[in-house]
Design an enzyme around this catalytic site. Structure first.
Site, PDB file in Angstrom:
ATOM      1  N   LYS A  87       0.855  -1.194   0.000  1.00 30.55           N
ATOM      2  CA  LYS A  87       0.000   0.000   0.000  1.00 30.55           C
ATOM      3  C   LYS A  87       0.890   1.242   0.000  1.00 30.55           C
ATOM      4  CE  LYS A  87      -4.389   1.115   2.290  1.00 30.55           C
ATOM      5  NZ  LYS A  87      -5.143   0.945   3.540  1.00 30.55           N
TER       6      LYS A  87
HETATM    7  O1  G3P Z   1      -7.902   1.873   5.230  1.00 30.62           O
HETATM    8  C1  G3P Z   1      -8.228   3.119   4.725  1.00 30.62           C
HETATM    9  C2  G3P Z   1      -9.608   3.615   5.041  1.00 30.62           C
HETATM   10  O2  G3P Z   1     -10.542   2.621   4.793  1.00 30.62           O
HETATM   11  C3  G3P Z   1      -9.756   4.316   6.368  1.00 30.62           C
HETATM   12  O3  G3P Z   1     -11.085   4.496   6.752  1.00 30.62           O
HETATM   13  O4  G3P Z   1     -12.787   5.071   8.449  1.00 30.62           O
HETATM   14  O5  G3P Z   1     -10.386   5.708   8.844  1.00 30.62           O
HETATM   15  O6  G3P Z   1     -11.739   6.889   7.132  1.00 30.62           O
HETATM   16  P1  G3P Z   1     -11.524   5.610   7.853  1.00 30.62           P
END
Ligand code: G3P
Length: 217
Positions: A87
């Site tokens: 990633k």
């Molecule tokens: O892994 C990346 C993403 O899905 C993060 O999500 O909920 O922290 O905005 P969030």
């Protein structure tokens, strides 16, 4: 649409895997920290543990932000397990690193994508997945689903093979709408995945079927 779970919690990954509908896992440094996974050796072991639970791709994020550092770290991560996807953040050196890994047959997930221009660059660099963060756009009064729609159009115009991985999914309607728009993958919490099960008419209907069956026996 593929279902990935967005967590580093092994119990939740096992539970999602046991449902039989899980296609992969995404993690990020915040999710690792949330589970108390710190120190290089523990982080590496945790990625291996996740790969041993699931069958599909497991995104492991680099911490370096320079090209040489991302290449070194990404090569190490990719060598841990064949399911690892490196990633890479959407920054200038990240684009160079995406191209390097693509040229070397290593799968990548371009993260922190918030515009279709960024998604176009990631596809041109050969990213395997691009991760638009729809929930974080919604948090900022911008419709995250519109971005998925725009990227779908751009990628379809040129038949880019990069898969659109809708990230920062927060709830069941994000999942349903991503499926309607044509996201290739969504990554979200276990609560959103299991939330798809819910309908009161299912509960009422099942209770009636079971009580009628009892009456007839
Ligand atoms: O892994 C990346 C993403 O899905 C993060 O999500 O909920 O922290 O905005 P969030």
């Amino acid at each position: 649409m593929k279902f990935f779970i967005d967590t580093a919690n092994l119990d939740q990954i096992r539970e999602a895997q046991s449902l039989g509908v899980l296609d992969g896992v995404t993690t990020n440094p915040s999710l690792m920290a949330k589970e108390g996974i710190t120190g290089q050796n523990n982080i590496i072991q945790h990625y291996i543990d996740i790969c041993e639970i699931v069958d599909g791709d497991v995104s492991a994020e680099v911490i370096a932000v320079d090209f040489d550092g991302m290449v070194k770290e990404g090569n190490n991560l990719a060598s841990l397990h064949p399911q690892i996807v490196v990633k890479i953040p959407m920054i200038e050196d990240g684009i160079k690193a995406l191209k390097y890994f693509s040229d070397n047959g290593i799968k990548t997930n371009c993260t922190l994508v918030f515009s279709s221009g960024q998604a176009l660059l990631a596809a041109k660099a050969g990213a395997s997945y691009v991760s638009p963060f729809i929930g974080r756009l919604d948090d900022n009064s911008t419709d995250g689903l519109n971005l998925i729609e725009e990227i779908r159009l751009v990628y379809d115009n040129y038949a880019y093979q990069t898969e659109i991985l809708a990230a920062s999914v927060r709830h069941t309607m994000h999942i349903v709408n991503c499926a309607k728009i044509g996201a290739d993958v969504m990554t979200g919490p276990l609560s959103a995945i299991k939330g798809l099960l819910n309908h009161p008419l299912t509960d009422i209907g099942l209770a009636k079927f079971l009580s009628d069956h009892k009456k007839g026996n």
